[in-house]
Design an enzyme around this catalytic site. Structure first.
Site, PDB file in Angstrom:
ATOM      1  N   SER A   1      41.929  61.213  36.214  1.00 56.47           N
ATOM      2  CA  SER A   1      41.018  60.088  36.012  1.00 56.47           C
ATOM      3  C   SER A   1      41.539  58.721  36.430  1.00 56.47           C
ATOM      4  CB  SER A   1      40.601  60.008  34.544  1.00 56.47           C
ATOM      5  OG  SER A   1      39.488  60.821  34.343  1.00 56.47           O
TER       6      SER A   1
ATOM      7  N   LYS B   1      40.608  49.696  30.245  1.00 57.37           N
ATOM      8  CA  LYS B   1      39.580  50.733  30.130  1.00 57.37           C
ATOM      9  C   LYS B   1      39.038  50.678  28.700  1.00 57.37           C
ATOM     10  CE  LYS B   1      39.034  55.737  31.030  1.00 57.37           C
ATOM     11  NZ  LYS B   1      39.708  56.939  31.594  1.00 57.37           N
TER      12      LYS B   1
ATOM     13  N   SER C   1      37.557  59.219  35.448  1.00 61.52           N
ATOM     14  CA  SER C   1      36.744  58.495  34.482  1.00 61.52           C
ATOM     15  C   SER C   1      37.092  57.006  34.387  1.00 61.52           C
ATOM     16  CB  SER C   1      36.908  59.130  33.101  1.00 61.52           C
ATOM     17  OG  SER C   1      38.256  59.039  32.675  1.00 61.52           O
TER      18      SER C   1
HETATM   19  N1  GLN Z   1      37.428  65.109  35.822  1.00 60.98           N
HETATM   20  C1  GLN Z   1      38.250  65.556  34.737  1.00 60.98           C
HETATM   21  C2  GLN Z   1      37.365  65.854  33.542  1.00 60.98           C
HETATM   22  O1  GLN Z   1      36.216  65.815  33.678  1.00 60.98           O
HETATM   23  C3  GLN Z   1      39.308  64.544  34.443  1.00 60.98           C
HETATM   24  C4  GLN Z   1      38.987  63.533  33.444  1.00 60.98           C
HETATM   25  C5  GLN Z   1      40.175  62.684  33.042  1.00 60.98           C
HETATM   26  O2  GLN Z   1      41.244  62.724  33.646  1.00 60.98           O
HETATM   27  N2  GLN Z   1      40.013  61.917  31.965  1.00 60.98           N
HETATM   28  O3  GLN Z   1      37.780  66.138  32.465  1.00 60.98           O
END
Ligand code: GLN
Length: 471
Positions: A159, A60, A135
């Site tokens: 994410s 990532k 994400s």
């Molecule tokens: N959807 C969650 C957010 O917007 C999770 C994001 C994540 O786990 N990095 O923060």
């Protein structure tokens, strides 16, 4: 997959070059890579042996890589080239893994769509009209399209586990402290976890063995010994106690998903598990998302105060320091990020801290206590990772964000970030040719049980090495 690849030493070069080429070939359809990494140099320096020798992988793009651009999906870091490696990069290199790509992600890992990356949306390999989820969407797509057998992600709210569901693969968020976070661009430090995607439970075991362990440069990392997780694997369900998260299942509108899930639960029962429906306090379940947003936004605002165009990243012009910072941050971040920083700053104002940030921390504790109580009795809590398959990219905006479906069914997985307990998504079925996933969360440091249960599910579904042929 990983074990066979690592054994096939003669095939390393061809395999990694093919992965690198395939990623480039699919890029016009999937847009799941931010920066391609030529494997030649790594191939020239492979160790003699290693659990991932000659295995192509992806990172990532919030994982710092020395000399290789690391953007965290944000315009403000689009020119940032780190001078050091994250600890996990050194560990992966030592195990012989070969990085071929820095994968697309939601900007600064905020969001669940992978539509907010400065290089544009990533597309789902099962149906490119659909999102990957986020994400860590680019990493998920690279594994699901059979380019690499493993890719690193990070998980602050879900994410890794949400995109794993949308892409039909295994997504692991181990216990807080199991994998070093040194050199990962942070989001919200009390919730951030490093994890990964694979296409089998055995590969998930091998990956954790490579990645886990104490790191003197990350004070939150644990010095618990790291076992050979794959040797411990045992898919026998006799005597296992499983708690279905009743509140989550009830909040899912899609009957097909609930049917697929119930069918899986029946099969786990038939194989000897005790499976009960467990009800958490509804108010606590509905509090997960707002509590998450306050804590995550406040911590993110503080963590990212160094992204000012002066110390790092893209600098915009201005008459003085203040104006340079304002212009750099205004142009450097997308609208979602700017909104979250406003909310985060508001929660951190002295006059609001007690009422918002501190209160959210107290609610977090109540939620963790409830989960802890359940796991005193049960080996794991389980529920669908999402009510639906990956949404179409253009339909993603019409969601009622105050509905139970959104607040509970789509966002409960942050409970494992609040607690730090290990949590994993594995594929459980399909709808319209697109995958559905199931999520399980176990006791702290009990990755062993989590992998055992995952293995049992893999045997029931037959979803081993599941991947999409991208057209
Ligand atoms: N959807 C969650 C957010 O917007 C999770 C994001 C994540 O786990 N990095 O923060």
């Amino acid at each position: 997959m990983i074990r066979e690849m690592a054994k096939d030493k003669a095939g390393a070069e061809k395999r990694c070059n093919e992965a690198y080429e395939k990623a480039q070939k699919l890029q016009p359809v999937l847009n799941d890579v931010i920066t391609f990494v030529d494997p030649a140099d790594q191939l020239a320096h492979l160790p003699e042996d290693g659990l991932m020798r000659g295995v192509p992988i992806a990172l990532k793009d919030n994982v710092n890589t020395k000399g290789i651009r690391t953007t965290a999906g944000s315009r403000i870091l689009s020119n940032y080239v780190p001078i050091y490696n994250a600890t996990i990069v050194d560990k992966l290199n030592a195990a012989g893994a070969v990085t071929i790509a820095k994968a697309s992600m939601d900007e600064l890992a905020m969001g669940g769509t992978n539509l907010t990356c400065f290089t544009g949306p990533a597309h789902n390999p099962w149906d490119p009209r659909r999102m990957t989820g986020g994400s860590s969407g680019g990493s998920a797509a690279l594994v699901a399209s059979n380019v690499v057998p493993m890719a690193i992600g990070s998980d602050t709210g879900d994410s890794i586990r949400k995109p794993a569901a949308y892409n039909g693969i295994v997504g692991v968020k181990p216990t807080y402290g199991r994998i070093s976070r040194y050199g990962i661009i942070p989001y919200a430090s009390s919730l951030d976890h490093v994890g990964y995607f694979t296409r089998s439970i055995e590969d998930a075991c091998i990956s954790l063995q490579v990645l886990a362990g104490r790191d003197e440069r990350d004070m939150t990392s644990s010095d618990r010994p790291v076992p050979d997780y794959s040797k411990l694997l045992n898919s026998d369900l006799h005597g296992r106690k499983i708690a279905i998260m009743g509140n989550v299942v009830e909040s899912i509108a899609n009957k097909h998903t609930v049917g697929v899930f119930n069918d899986l639960m029946d099969k786990m029962k038939a194989k000897g598990a005790q499976v009960d429906v467990y009800h958490f306090d509804d108010a606590l379940m509905k509090a997960i998302l707002p509590t998450y947003f306050i804590i995550a936004n406040c911590e993110a605002t503080s963590n990212h105060s160094n992204l000012d165009g002066i110390r790092f990243g893209v600098r915009e012009d201005g008459a003085d320091m203040k104006e340079i910072m304002t212009n750099s941050r205004t142009k450097g971040f997308g609208p979602l990020i700017r909104r979250r920083f406003v909310i985060g700053s508001y929660g951190l104002f002295e006059e609001n801290q007690e009422r918002l940030f501190r209160k959210a921390q107290k609610v977090r504790r109540l939620i963790v206590n409830a989960l802890h109580d359940c796991l005193k009795e049960y080996d794991c809590v389980i529920a669908p990772a999402s009510g639906d398959i990956a949404p179409l990219i253009d339909e993603s905006k019409d969601q009622d964000q105050l509905s139970d479906t959104y607040m509970v069914a789509e966002n409960y997985m942050a409970i494992a970030n609040f607690s730090g307990y290990p949590s994993m998504t594995v594929p459980m079925g399909f709808e319209d040719g697109c995958p559905l996933g199931v999520n399980l969360t176990c006791r702290a440091w009990d990755e062993e049980t989590m992998f055992d249960l995952g293995k049992a599910i893999e045997e029931i579904t037959g979803y081993y090495d599941l991947h999409a042929e991208v057209k």
